[in-house]
Structure formats: structure tokens, C-alpha cells
Motif scaffolding. Sequence first.
Motif, PDB file in Angstrom:
ATOM      1  N   ALA A 199      -7.661  -4.096  -7.630  1.00 15.71           N
ATOM      2  CA  ALA A 199      -6.830  -3.357  -6.457  1.00 15.71           C
ATOM      3  C   ALA A 199      -5.631  -4.086  -6.390  1.00 15.71           C
ATOM      4  CB  ALA A 199      -7.577  -3.528  -5.302  1.00 15.71           C
ATOM      5  N   ASN A 200      -5.672  -5.509  -6.546  1.00 12.53           N
ATOM      6  CA  ASN A 200      -4.493  -6.369  -6.591  1.00 12.53           C
ATOM      7  C   ASN A 200      -3.335  -6.086  -7.804  1.00 12.53           C
ATOM      8  OD1 ASN A 200      -2.816  -8.771  -7.886  1.00 12.53           O
ATOM      9  ND2 ASN A 200      -3.795  -9.786  -5.855  1.00 12.53           N
ATOM     10  N   VAL A 201      -4.163  -5.699  -8.709  1.00 14.46           N
ATOM     11  CA  VAL A 201      -3.212  -5.452 -10.124  1.00 14.46           C
ATOM     12  C   VAL A 201      -2.607  -3.962  -9.855  1.00 14.46           C
ATOM     13  CG1 VAL A 201      -3.118  -5.091 -12.491  1.00 14.46           C
ATOM     14  CG2 VAL A 201      -4.401  -6.884 -11.543  1.00 14.46           C
ATOM     15  N   ALA A 202      -3.433  -3.036  -9.080  1.00 14.82           N
ATOM     16  CA  ALA A 202      -3.029  -1.915  -9.027  1.00 14.82           C
ATOM     17  C   ALA A 202      -1.834  -1.573  -8.035  1.00 14.82           C
ATOM     18  CB  ALA A 202      -4.175  -0.911  -8.559  1.00 14.82           C
ATOM     19  N   ALA A 203      -1.890  -2.584  -7.207  1.00 12.07           N
ATOM     20  CA  ALA A 203      -0.558  -2.723  -6.229  1.00 12.07           C
ATOM     21  C   ALA A 203       0.509  -3.087  -6.998  1.00 12.07           C
ATOM     22  CB  ALA A 203      -0.896  -3.449  -4.934  1.00 12.07           C
ATOM     23  N   ARG A 204       0.463  -3.798  -8.128  1.00 10.81           N
ATOM     24  CA  ARG A 204       1.800  -4.167  -8.808  1.00 10.81           C
ATOM     25  C   ARG A 204       2.262  -3.024  -9.861  1.00 10.81           C
ATOM     26  NH1 ARG A 204       0.476  -8.530 -11.465  1.00 10.81           N
ATOM     27  NH2 ARG A 204      -1.732  -8.928 -10.736  1.00 10.81           N
ATOM     28  N   LEU A 205       0.932  -2.182 -10.261  1.00 12.01           N
ATOM     29  CA  LEU A 205       1.483  -1.453 -11.358  1.00 12.01           C
ATOM     30  C   LEU A 205       1.314   0.160 -11.099  1.00 12.01           C
ATOM     31  CD1 LEU A 205      -0.668  -3.062 -14.435  1.00 12.01           C
ATOM     32  CD2 LEU A 205       1.571  -3.670 -13.622  1.00 12.01           C
ATOM     33  N   ALA A 206       0.781   0.374 -10.073  1.00 12.05           N
ATOM     34  CA  ALA A 206       0.577   1.998  -9.641  1.00 12.05           C
ATOM     35  C   ALA A 206       1.801   2.487  -9.832  1.00 12.05           C
ATOM     36  CB  ALA A 206      -0.065   2.121  -8.292  1.00 12.05           C
ATOM     37  N   ASP A 207       1.988   3.776 -10.354  1.00 10.61           N
ATOM     38  CA  ASP A 207       3.364   4.558 -10.423  1.00 10.61           C
ATOM     39  C   ASP A 207       3.176   5.505  -9.055  1.00 10.61           C
ATOM     40  OD1 ASP A 207       1.582   6.391 -11.216  1.00 10.61           O
ATOM     41  OD2 ASP A 207       2.423   6.533 -13.412  1.00 10.61           O
ATOM     42  N   ALA A 208       4.239   6.482  -8.932  1.00 15.43           N
ATOM     43  CA  ALA A 208       4.302   7.341  -7.704  1.00 15.43           C
ATOM     44  C   ALA A 208       3.078   8.173  -7.869  1.00 15.43           C
ATOM     45  CB  ALA A 208       5.772   7.931  -7.660  1.00 15.43           C
ATOM     46  N   GLU A 209       2.910   8.789  -9.123  1.00 18.29           N
ATOM     47  CA  GLU A 209       1.781   9.599  -9.359  1.00 18.29           C
ATOM     48  C   GLU A 209       0.633   9.236  -8.931  1.00 18.29           C
ATOM     49  OE1 GLU A 209       0.040  12.314 -12.995  1.00 18.29           O
ATOM     50  OE2 GLU A 209       1.739  11.263 -13.242  1.00 18.29           O
ATOM     51  N   THR A 210       0.169   7.989  -9.326  1.00 20.90           N
ATOM     52  CA  THR A 210      -0.902   7.342  -8.895  1.00 20.90           C
ATOM     53  C   THR A 210      -1.345   7.154  -7.197  1.00 20.90           C
ATOM     54  OG1 THR A 210      -1.167   6.190 -11.069  1.00 20.90           O
ATOM     55  CG2 THR A 210      -2.922   5.600  -9.111  1.00 20.90           C
ATOM     56  N   ILE A 211      -0.051   6.795  -6.851  1.00 20.08           N
ATOM     57  CA  ILE A 211      -0.178   6.794  -5.119  1.00 20.08           C
ATOM     58  C   ILE A 211      -0.334   7.786  -4.585  1.00 20.08           C
ATOM     59  CG2 ILE A 211       1.232   6.048  -3.313  1.00 20.08           C
ATOM     60  CD1 ILE A 211       2.377   3.775  -5.245  1.00 20.08           C
ATOM     61  N   GLU A 212       0.307   9.111  -5.164  1.00 15.28           N
ATOM     62  CA  GLU A 212       0.054  10.464  -4.446  1.00 15.28           C
ATOM     63  C   GLU A 212      -1.368  10.748  -4.837  1.00 15.28           C
ATOM     64  OE1 GLU A 212       0.523  13.985  -2.597  1.00 15.28           O
ATOM     65  OE2 GLU A 212       1.792  12.148  -2.462  1.00 15.28           O
ATOM     66  N   THR A 254      -9.916   5.707  -9.767  1.00 16.05           N
ATOM     67  CA  THR A 254      -8.335   5.961  -9.903  1.00 16.05           C
ATOM     68  C   THR A 254      -7.734   4.471  -9.716  1.00 16.05           C
ATOM     69  OG1 THR A 254      -8.489   8.104  -8.671  1.00 16.05           O
ATOM     70  CG2 THR A 254      -6.211   6.683  -8.882  1.00 16.05           C
ATOM     71  N   ILE A 255      -8.204   3.572  -8.854  1.00 14.09           N
ATOM     72  CA  ILE A 255      -7.750   2.200  -8.696  1.00 14.09           C
ATOM     73  C   ILE A 255      -8.001   1.497  -9.930  1.00 14.09           C
ATOM     74  CG2 ILE A 255      -7.811   0.118  -7.498  1.00 14.09           C
ATOM     75  CD1 ILE A 255      -8.219   2.008  -5.014  1.00 14.09           C
ATOM     76  N   MET A 256      -9.470   1.537 -10.341  1.00 15.83           N
ATOM     77  CA  MET A 256      -9.654   0.930 -11.721  1.00 15.83           C
ATOM     78  C   MET A 256      -8.684   1.319 -12.751  1.00 15.83           C
ATOM     79  SD  MET A 256     -13.745   0.124 -11.418  1.00 15.83           S
ATOM     80  CE  MET A 256     -14.262   2.082 -11.084  1.00 15.83           C
ATOM     81  N   GLN A 257      -8.398   2.553 -12.822  1.00 17.67           N
ATOM     82  CA  GLN A 257      -7.735   2.968 -13.963  1.00 17.67           C
ATOM     83  C   GLN A 257      -6.357   2.477 -13.905  1.00 17.67           C
ATOM     84  OE1 GLN A 257      -8.296   6.944 -15.505  1.00 17.67           O
ATOM     85  NE2 GLN A 257      -9.557   7.246 -14.090  1.00 17.67           N
ATOM     86  N   ALA A 258      -5.733   2.500 -12.666  1.00 21.91           N
ATOM     87  CA  ALA A 258      -4.415   1.998 -12.522  1.00 21.91           C
ATOM     88  C   ALA A 258      -4.207   0.427 -12.725  1.00 21.91           C
ATOM     89  CB  ALA A 258      -4.015   2.261 -10.889  1.00 21.91           C
ATOM     90  N   SER A 259      -5.336  -0.163 -12.531  1.00 22.22           N
ATOM     91  CA  SER A 259      -5.130  -1.509 -12.980  1.00 22.22           C
ATOM     92  C   SER A 259      -4.960  -1.881 -14.393  1.00 22.22           C
ATOM     93  CB  SER A 259      -6.528  -2.475 -12.521  1.00 22.22           C
ATOM     94  OG  SER A 259      -7.332  -2.336 -13.253  1.00 22.22           O
ATOM     95  N   GLY A 260      -5.593  -0.943 -15.332  1.00 27.99           N
ATOM     96  CA  GLY A 260      -5.368  -1.228 -16.840  1.00 27.99           C
ATOM     97  C   GLY A 260      -6.485  -2.025 -17.343  1.00 27.99           C
ATOM     98  N   ASN A 261      -7.357  -2.776 -16.564  1.00 26.70           N
ATOM     99  CA  ASN A 261      -8.432  -3.502 -16.907  1.00 26.70           C
ATOM    100  C   ASN A 261      -9.728  -2.625 -17.221  1.00 26.70           C
ATOM    101  OD1 ASN A 261     -10.386  -5.417 -17.291  1.00 26.70           O
ATOM    102  ND2 ASN A 261      -9.822  -6.798 -15.805  1.00 26.70           N
ATOM    103  N   ARG A 262      -9.774  -2.204 -18.642  1.00 30.36           N
ATOM    104  CA  ARG A 262     -10.849  -1.579 -18.963  1.00 30.36           C
ATOM    105  C   ARG A 262     -12.145  -2.206 -19.357  1.00 30.36           C
ATOM    106  NH1 ARG A 262      -8.717   0.183 -24.769  1.00 30.36           N
ATOM    107  NH2 ARG A 262      -7.853  -2.044 -24.875  1.00 30.36           N
TER     108      ARG A 262
END
Length: 256
Positions: free
Chosen positions: A129-142, A171-179
Amino acid sequence: MTPPQETALNNSATPAWVHRPANLARAVTAELVERIVRGVHPSGTSLPPEPVLCETFSVSRTVVREAVKILQEKGLVQVRQGAGTMVTPESDWHMLDELVLAATIAVDDSLAILDDLVVTRRVLESDMANVAARLADAETIERLRAQVDRMDELVDDQVTYHEHDRAFHDTIMQASGNRIARGVVRALESQVINTARYMGRTERSLCVASNKGHRRIYERIAAQDPDGAAEAMFTHITEAWLVRRSGSGKPVRLQR
């Protein structure tokens, strides 16, 4: 006199796979995993010799040897020259293995193993979640906003609600990019998602409370607040689990 191990083995319940499924080695493995985890064959003792296992399960030596090989891969036994097949300490067991984890959960009346699972999930998802808050784009946030809004509409349909709940977290896990972290969480959840011990209580008020936690996570990610998102995820997973397990009457050992 019949050896104690042979007596214990022969007195065990008839395996559910007596109709001889195609893969006998894996069927024998599954039964032995359960017996080891239940303590029929305690750590530090040896499994019954091949002839006894062959007779007990009505299979060939080839099947027994393949089953023992699989048990080794799961960390449950070690074959020692001259000492037989020894059951290893619990600390050596591969707890992410499907059979090992399922058998351990089944015999753990204290729910300690599920507490450990939740702690592991909480650490990984808070970081994601920490990483997603830094990397998430507008589409992910929507997408997150739409998922939270949709869950508000599903609080009377617990089954569908929980499907969307899992999608939100994914969705959050994917947004983090940490597979790797996502893979671990998904593997753990897949083992317990349909068990009453993990799901616990499911009712409308709990879904309402749960989605308030989701909304806080979404808001922190949308605000690009990594620390806030991590804290919101940490709190949400902790509170949701404490509520779900509250009916067990078992002491909680979650650690911060």
C-alpha cells in the motif's frame, strides 16, 4: 509385539482415497502429511518401514518411495542412511505448501497459525500500500474508488462483497509492482479463503465496518500519502481479523 508406529498407522482412519485415484503417490503423500502434522508420527521419529507402508496403503514400493520423495520436498522428512525416514522438526516444514498449511490449520485449535498468516499478510500488504500510494496512476485510483463505492452497495450480499474485497486488495498489490509479495499473499489466501476458521463471522455490519477501512486506504493512496496508506492497511487488516476471530474465544497473539 507390534511396533507402536505400525499400530498407530493401522489404527488410523481409513483414507478417503481408498477408491484408488490415478496418482497414488500424491494420495499417499496427502495422507502421510496429515498424519505427521497430527502427530501420529512425531518429529524426531521415523516413518514405518517401506513394507509396512506398502501393506497399509495397498500400494507398491515405487509408490511409497515417490511419496517419501514428495514429503522430503515439503520439508517433512529426511532420509538418513541406516536410520530410515525421519520426521523433521516443525521449524523445517514448508509452511507455504498447500498440503502442509491446510493440515496445520485443521489441527490448530488455538488459531495461532492463522494469526501468523494474518501478520505475514499485514506486513506485505502494508508495504505494498505504501508503494502503491507512490506509484498508482489516475486509472488505478479511479478503479479503487469504484471498487469501494461498489462494496458499499454490496454489504447485504456477503459472498459478492468478499469477492470485491479481494479484488480491491489485489488492485493495490498489482499497483505496487511487487510480484513476489503479491504471489505470497495470494498463495496464503487461496489456502484459507473458504475455511470457516479464517472467514469467521460474516454479516452486514461487519461488511460496513470493513469497507470504511477500505475507503481510508483508498483515500490515502489517492492523496499520495505512502505512510498513511500503509497505516490504513495495517489497521484495516488487524481490525478485520480481530473481529472475524472474536467468536473463537481463543487468545490473540498478533504482534505489531
